[in-house]
Design a protein around this motif. Structure first.
Motif, PDB file in Angstrom:
ATOM      1  N   ILE A 180       0.826  -1.218   0.000  1.00  0.00           N
ATOM      2  CA  ILE A 180       0.000   0.000   0.000  1.00  0.00           C
ATOM      3  C   ILE A 180       0.858   1.265   0.000  1.00  0.00           C
ATOM      4  O   ILE A 180       0.374   2.336   0.336  1.00  0.00           O
ATOM      5  CB  ILE A 180      -1.001   0.004   1.180  1.00  0.00           C
ATOM      6  N   VAL A 181       2.096   1.128  -0.436  1.00  0.00           N
ATOM      7  CA  VAL A 181       3.013   2.278  -0.408  1.00  0.00           C
ATOM      8  C   VAL A 181       2.417   3.485  -1.134  1.00  0.00           C
ATOM      9  O   VAL A 181       2.524   4.619  -0.659  1.00  0.00           O
ATOM     10  CB  VAL A 181       4.407   1.893  -0.970  1.00  0.00           C
ATOM     11  N   TYR A 182       1.751   3.250  -2.268  1.00  0.00           N
ATOM     12  CA  TYR A 182       1.208   4.355  -3.083  1.00  0.00           C
ATOM     13  C   TYR A 182       0.119   5.137  -2.359  1.00  0.00           C
ATOM     14  O   TYR A 182      -0.135   6.308  -2.693  1.00  0.00           O
ATOM     15  CB  TYR A 182       0.668   3.804  -4.406  1.00  0.00           C
ATOM     16  N   GLY A 183      -0.552   4.480  -1.407  1.00  0.00           N
ATOM     17  CA  GLY A 183      -1.624   5.141  -0.670  1.00  0.00           C
ATOM     18  C   GLY A 183      -1.148   5.757   0.633  1.00  0.00           C
ATOM     19  O   GLY A 183      -1.918   6.413   1.333  1.00  0.00           O
ATOM     20  N   MET A 184       0.105   5.512   0.949  1.00  0.00           N
ATOM     21  CA  MET A 184       0.681   6.053   2.190  1.00  0.00           C
ATOM     22  C   MET A 184       1.555   7.268   1.877  1.00  0.00           C
ATOM     23  O   MET A 184       1.500   8.292   2.530  1.00  0.00           O
ATOM     24  CB  MET A 184       1.535   4.988   2.891  1.00  0.00           C
ATOM     25  N   MET A 185       2.385   7.109   0.851  1.00  0.00           N
ATOM     26  CA  MET A 185       3.356   8.145   0.503  1.00  0.00           C
ATOM     27  C   MET A 185       3.398   8.321  -1.013  1.00  0.00           C
ATOM     28  O   MET A 185       3.654   7.364  -1.736  1.00  0.00           O
ATOM     29  CB  MET A 185       4.740   7.702   0.998  1.00  0.00           C
ATOM     30  N   GLY A 186       3.117   9.537  -1.473  1.00  0.00           N
ATOM     31  CA  GLY A 186       3.245   9.811  -2.899  1.00  0.00           C
ATOM     32  C   GLY A 186       4.686  10.170  -3.227  1.00  0.00           C
ATOM     33  O   GLY A 186       5.556  10.146  -2.357  1.00  0.00           O
ATOM     34  N   GLU A 187       4.910  10.509  -4.480  1.00  0.00           N
ATOM     35  CA  GLU A 187       6.268  10.825  -4.909  1.00  0.00           C
ATOM     36  C   GLU A 187       6.210  12.005  -5.872  1.00  0.00           C
ATOM     37  O   GLU A 187       5.388  11.996  -6.793  1.00  0.00           O
ATOM     38  CB  GLU A 187       6.838   9.605  -5.626  1.00  0.00           C
ATOM     39  N   SER A 188       7.054  12.996  -5.660  1.00  0.00           N
ATOM     40  CA  SER A 188       7.098  14.118  -6.586  1.00  0.00           C
ATOM     41  C   SER A 188       7.782  13.662  -7.887  1.00  0.00           C
ATOM     42  O   SER A 188       8.355  12.573  -7.938  1.00  0.00           O
ATOM     43  CB  SER A 188       7.896  15.271  -5.978  1.00  0.00           C
ATOM     44  N   ARG A 189       7.750  14.532  -8.892  1.00  0.00           N
ATOM     45  CA  ARG A 189       8.402  14.176 -10.164  1.00  0.00           C
ATOM     46  C   ARG A 189       9.866  13.848  -9.983  1.00  0.00           C
ATOM     47  O   ARG A 189      10.432  13.062 -10.712  1.00  0.00           O
ATOM     48  CB  ARG A 189       8.261  15.333 -11.140  1.00  0.00           C
ATOM     49  N   ARG A 190      10.476  14.529  -9.021  1.00  0.00           N
ATOM     50  CA  ARG A 190      11.908  14.280  -8.771  1.00  0.00           C
ATOM     51  C   ARG A 190      12.160  13.090  -7.851  1.00  0.00           C
ATOM     52  O   ARG A 190      13.287  12.833  -7.455  1.00  0.00           O
ATOM     53  CB  ARG A 190      12.527  15.510  -8.127  1.00  0.00           C
ATOM     54  N   GLY A 191      11.064  12.420  -7.464  1.00  0.00           N
ATOM     55  CA  GLY A 191      11.215  11.238  -6.620  1.00  0.00           C
ATOM     56  C   GLY A 191      11.272  11.546  -5.136  1.00  0.00           C
ATOM     57  O   GLY A 191      11.676  10.701  -4.334  1.00  0.00           O
ATOM     58  N   MET A 192      10.855  12.774  -4.772  1.00  0.00           N
ATOM     59  CA  MET A 192      10.852  13.110  -3.346  1.00  0.00           C
ATOM     60  C   MET A 192       9.528  12.663  -2.716  1.00  0.00           C
ATOM     61  O   MET A 192       8.484  12.717  -3.365  1.00  0.00           O
ATOM     62  CB  MET A 192      11.017  14.629  -3.150  1.00  0.00           C
ATOM     63  N   PRO A 193       9.580  12.197  -1.447  1.00  0.00           N
ATOM     64  CA  PRO A 193       8.360  11.698  -0.807  1.00  0.00           C
ATOM     65  C   PRO A 193       7.299  12.767  -0.577  1.00  0.00           C
ATOM     66  O   PRO A 193       7.630  13.893  -0.205  1.00  0.00           O
ATOM     67  CB  PRO A 193       8.853  11.158   0.543  1.00  0.00           C
ATOM     68  N   LEU A 194       6.046  12.412  -0.809  1.00  0.00           N
ATOM     69  CA  LEU A 194       4.907  13.302  -0.546  1.00  0.00           C
ATOM     70  C   LEU A 194       3.992  12.592   0.452  1.00  0.00           C
ATOM     71  O   LEU A 194       3.291  11.650   0.073  1.00  0.00           O
ATOM     72  CB  LEU A 194       4.132  13.589  -1.833  1.00  0.00           C
ATOM     73  N   PRO A 195       4.040  13.019   1.699  1.00  0.00           N
ATOM     74  CA  PRO A 195       3.216  12.337   2.715  1.00  0.00           C
ATOM     75  C   PRO A 195       1.727  12.520   2.439  1.00  0.00           C
ATOM     76  O   PRO A 195       1.281  13.627   2.158  1.00  0.00           O
ATOM     77  CB  PRO A 195       3.619  13.035   4.021  1.00  0.00           C
ATOM     78  N   LEU A 196       0.955  11.432   2.503  1.00  0.00           N
ATOM     79  CA  LEU A 196      -0.470  11.491   2.150  1.00  0.00           C
ATOM     80  C   LEU A 196      -1.391  11.497   3.370  1.00  0.00           C
ATOM     81  O   LEU A 196      -2.605  11.531   3.219  1.00  0.00           O
ATOM     82  CB  LEU A 196      -0.820  10.319   1.234  1.00  0.00           C
ATOM     83  N   HIS A 197      -0.817  11.420   4.576  1.00  0.00           N
ATOM     84  CA  HIS A 197      -1.672  11.328   5.764  1.00  0.00           C
ATOM     85  C   HIS A 197      -1.345  12.410   6.785  1.00  0.00           C
ATOM     86  O   HIS A 197      -1.413  12.172   7.997  1.00  0.00           O
ATOM     87  CB  HIS A 197      -1.562   9.927   6.378  1.00  0.00           C
ATOM     88  N   LYS A 198      -1.012  13.583   6.282  1.00  0.00           N
ATOM     89  CA  LYS A 198      -0.685  14.699   7.183  1.00  0.00           C
ATOM     90  C   LYS A 198      -1.870  15.004   8.086  1.00  0.00           C
ATOM     91  O   LYS A 198      -3.020  14.965   7.629  1.00  0.00           O
ATOM     92  CB  LYS A 198      -0.308  15.929   6.378  1.00  0.00           C
ATOM     93  N   GLY A 199      -1.573  15.323   9.345  1.00  0.00           N
ATOM     94  CA  GLY A 199      -2.638  15.680  10.284  1.00  0.00           C
ATOM     95  C   GLY A 199      -3.147  14.493  11.081  1.00  0.00           C
ATOM     96  O   GLY A 199      -3.913  14.652  12.025  1.00  0.00           O
ATOM     97  N   LYS A 200      -2.711  13.282  10.708  1.00  0.00           N
ATOM     98  CA  LYS A 200      -3.144  12.096  11.466  1.00  0.00           C
ATOM     99  C   LYS A 200      -2.082  11.715  12.495  1.00  0.00           C
ATOM    100  O   LYS A 200      -0.899  12.039  12.339  1.00  0.00           O
ATOM    101  CB  LYS A 200      -3.375  10.928  10.517  1.00  0.00           C
TER     102      LYS A 200
END
Ligand SMILES: Cc1cc2nc3c(=O)[nH]c(=O)nc-3n(C[C@H](O)[C@H](O)[C@H](O)COP(=O)(O)O)c2cc1C
Length: 192
Positions: free
Chosen positions: A101-121
């Protein structure tokens, strides 16, 4: 408040299950809606590493319980993971679940940097192991399991508000007053 408990111990009456039982009771007593998932009851295929989920936003594998758990995490305001330490880490079954479920937990920017998807939890962890205190910490036994969970939840954007480690479960398999207090405290911190 919606709390999801993920129990990674296959033992129904083991230390992790006992501690999570207390957490559940405390959460319900404080008015939270608590859902419990036992990893041992799930059917989850291993990640095949195709990375297609990064562009598709879903897994190419046929629907299984991994997606069910991701939906539960999406619904939750807070997640508590309870895990035994296996080889200084989390059990393989729990790792397989989070790999899927990595894709639903952490996204990725075009440059491959992590994009947290559950901020505030919020998140909290319980880890047990047979190595007695303080060696469970010094030799990174329960500490190793907590570190692995931190890695997953930190990059997913969760604020980790509490961790509880219980070492020496072979000689002291039952919960002490201190363990019970720590479990109640976890819920207090999650619901603050
Ligand atoms: C496959 C396996 C690997 C284990 N590896 C470790 C370990 O690396 N370090 C440790 O201290 N205990 C280890 N243990 C012991 C468990 O962490 C310990 O029994 C734990 O308290 C079990 O929790 P539970 O009864 O809630 O399932 C291992 C147990 C199993 C079954």
């Amino acid at each position: 408040m919606n709390i999801l408990i993920i129990n990674a111990s296959p033992r129904r009456d083991g230390c992790v299950s006992q501690m999570l039982g207390l957490v559940r009771k405390e959460g319900e007593a404080r008015g939270a809606e608590v859902t419990v998932v036992r990893v041992a009851d799930l059917q989850v295929r291993s990640c095949i590493g195709c990375m297609q989920c990064r562009s598709r936003q879903e897994c190419v594998l046929p629907y299984d319980d991994a997606r069910k758990v991701l939906a539960m995490i999406n619904e939750a305001d807070a997640v508590i993971v309870g895990t035994p330490c296996y080889w200084g880490n989390i059990p393989g079954s729990l790792k397989v679940l989070f790999d899927r479920i990595v894709y639903g937990m952490m996204g990725e920017s075009r440059r491959g940097m992590p994009l947290p998807l559950h901020k505030g939890k919020r998140a909290a962890f319980i880890a047990t192991c047979s190595t007695p205190w303080p060696f469970n910490i010094l030799f990174r036994q329960s500490r190793g399991a907590v570190k692995a969970l931190r890695e997953i939840f930190k990059w997913s954007g969760f604020k980790i508000v509490a961790t509880v480690e219980k070492g020496g479960t072979k000689s002291r398999p039952s919960l002490t007053g201190g363990d019970c207090h720590a479990c109640r405290k976890i819920v207090e911190r999650l619901m603050k």
